[in-house]
Motif scaffolding. Structure first.
Motif, mmCIF file in Angstrom:
data_model
loop_
_atom_site.group_PDB
_atom_site.id
_atom_site.type_symbol
_atom_site.label_atom_id
_atom_site.label_comp_id
_atom_site.label_asym_id
_atom_site.label_seq_id
_atom_site.Cartn_x
_atom_site.Cartn_y
_atom_site.Cartn_z
ATOM 1 N N LEU A 2 41.105 -11.532 7.342
ATOM 2 C CA LEU A 2 42.403 -12.196 7.232
ATOM 3 C C LEU A 2 42.496 -13.011 5.948
ATOM 4 O O LEU A 2 43.503 -12.955 5.223
ATOM 5 C CB LEU A 2 42.635 -13.115 8.435
ATOM 6 N N LEU A 3 41.467 -13.784 5.654
ATOM 7 C CA LEU A 3 41.493 -14.619 4.455
ATOM 8 C C LEU A 3 41.547 -13.774 3.192
ATOM 9 O O LEU A 3 42.251 -14.111 2.232
ATOM 10 C CB LEU A 3 40.278 -15.543 4.441
ATOM 11 N N LEU A 48 54.029 -20.258 9.578
ATOM 12 C CA LEU A 48 53.038 -19.359 10.168
ATOM 13 C C LEU A 48 51.969 -19.009 9.147
ATOM 14 O O LEU A 48 52.277 -18.713 7.982
ATOM 15 C CB LEU A 48 53.726 -18.097 10.677
ATOM 16 N N SER A 49 50.716 -19.042 9.578
ATOM 17 C CA SER A 49 49.582 -18.760 8.695
ATOM 18 C C SER A 49 48.598 -17.828 9.391
ATOM 19 O O SER A 49 48.803 -17.431 10.552
ATOM 20 C CB SER A 49 48.866 -20.060 8.309
ATOM 21 N N VAL A 50 47.524 -17.515 8.690
ATOM 22 C CA VAL A 50 46.489 -16.680 9.310
ATOM 23 C C VAL A 50 45.870 -17.362 10.521
ATOM 24 O O VAL A 50 45.320 -16.697 11.401
ATOM 25 C CB VAL A 50 45.397 -16.268 8.301
ATOM 26 N N ALA A 51 45.960 -18.694 10.603
ATOM 27 C CA ALA A 51 45.452 -19.387 11.788
ATOM 28 C C ALA A 51 46.239 -18.974 13.029
ATOM 29 O O ALA A 51 45.659 -18.781 14.107
ATOM 30 C CB ALA A 51 45.532 -20.894 11.582
ATOM 31 N N TRP A 55 41.413 -24.315 12.023
ATOM 32 C CA TRP A 55 41.831 -23.580 13.206
ATOM 33 C C TRP A 55 41.191 -22.200 13.288
ATOM 34 O O TRP A 55 40.974 -21.675 14.388
ATOM 35 C CB TRP A 55 43.349 -23.511 13.279
ATOM 36 N N LEU A 56 40.831 -21.627 12.145
ATOM 37 C CA LEU A 56 40.092 -20.362 12.177
ATOM 38 C C LEU A 56 38.703 -20.566 12.774
ATOM 39 O O LEU A 56 38.220 -19.738 13.565
ATOM 40 C CB LEU A 56 39.979 -19.772 10.766
ATOM 41 N N THR A 108 49.219 -15.192 -0.721
ATOM 42 C CA THR A 108 50.453 -14.950 0.035
ATOM 43 C C THR A 108 50.846 -16.223 0.776
ATOM 44 O O THR A 108 50.108 -17.218 0.799
ATOM 45 C CB THR A 108 50.279 -13.810 1.050
ATOM 46 N N GLN A 109 51.997 -16.164 1.446
ATOM 47 C CA GLN A 109 52.482 -17.317 2.200
ATOM 48 C C GLN A 109 51.648 -17.607 3.427
ATOM 49 O O GLN A 109 51.823 -18.661 4.064
ATOM 50 C CB GLN A 109 53.949 -17.099 2.614
ATOM 51 N N PHE A 110 50.723 -16.728 3.777
ATOM 52 C CA PHE A 110 49.936 -16.920 4.994
ATOM 53 C C PHE A 110 48.717 -17.818 4.778
ATOM 54 O O PHE A 110 48.007 -18.132 5.740
ATOM 55 C CB PHE A 110 49.517 -15.565 5.566
#
Length: 207
Positions: free
Chosen positions: A71-72, A156-159, A94-95, A78-80
């Protein structure tokens, strides 16, 4: 085009598929199933000596394993992933929470109850432990989501992608999501975000 090795029926493998779809990035999906032993075959172990999925192979042949690391990598620039260093640190927080406090209980309980191959390990003690500690993790999420719309803040993020993958169907495995209204509302926000696809989605050959 990148190649993603993984199982359709795995939350960890769902994470990068969902992000790739949101990014509009084409990829090839190769089904490798830990339940039938294909992740332990020599041809796959040559790609990932740890014998686990998901595994991402980038265009030049280099590979990245572990769902949150993938994911990272994919979300870089990007916006994530937030540009602000503190906000980015919250995403990382949070990951790690997902891997150490959520996945070992929520996801493991799901596997114990969902897959016949795992039912021999589904002792009453193990089920009780995963239910309690998974519920504790959901309570932590609910407190955070009572303060911010997404896990690491206002976007919203990868978390969120990481935690969504094993939370959205947790009610099917004994977790009472109605106890956690902020989590329930967050699930709806994640699902309403553009580019959302269900867990069993994989690209067509033409993708």
């Amino acid at each position: 085009m990148v190649t993603l090795y993984g199982m359709r029926d795995s939350g960890n493998c769902y994470k990068p598929r969902l992000l790739l779809h949101k990014l509009g990035r084409p990829f090839r999906h190769v089904e490798v199933n830990a339940l039938d032993g294909s992740t332990r075959r020599q041809e796959f172990l040559a790609l990932n000596a740890n014998g686990r999925v998901p595994l991402l192979e980038i265009e030049d042949g280099r590979r990245i394993a572990e769902s949150n690391a993938i994911l990272l990598y994919l979300a870089e620039g990007t916006q994530f992933i937030p540009a602000n260093v503190y906000e980015r640190g919250l995403v990382y927080q949070w990951l790690f929470f997902e891997q150490y406090s959520h996945e070992p209980y929520v996801a493991v309980r799901r596997a114990l109850m969902r897959f016949p191959e795992r039912q021999k390990d589904a002792t009453p003690e193990r089920l009780a432990q995963t239910l309690k500690l998974g519920t504790d993790a959901l309570a932590v999420m609910d407190k955070q989501l009572g303060a911010t719309p997404f896990m690491a803040g206002t976007t919203l993020s990868v978390a969120d992608i990481a935690l969504y993958a094993y939370t959205y169907d947790a009610h099917q495995y004994g977790f009472e999501l109605e106890q956690f209204p902020a989590v329930s509302a967050w699930l709806q926000r994640v699902e309403a975000d553009p580019g959302h696809v269900p867990e069993d989605w994989v690209p067509t050959e033409e993708a």
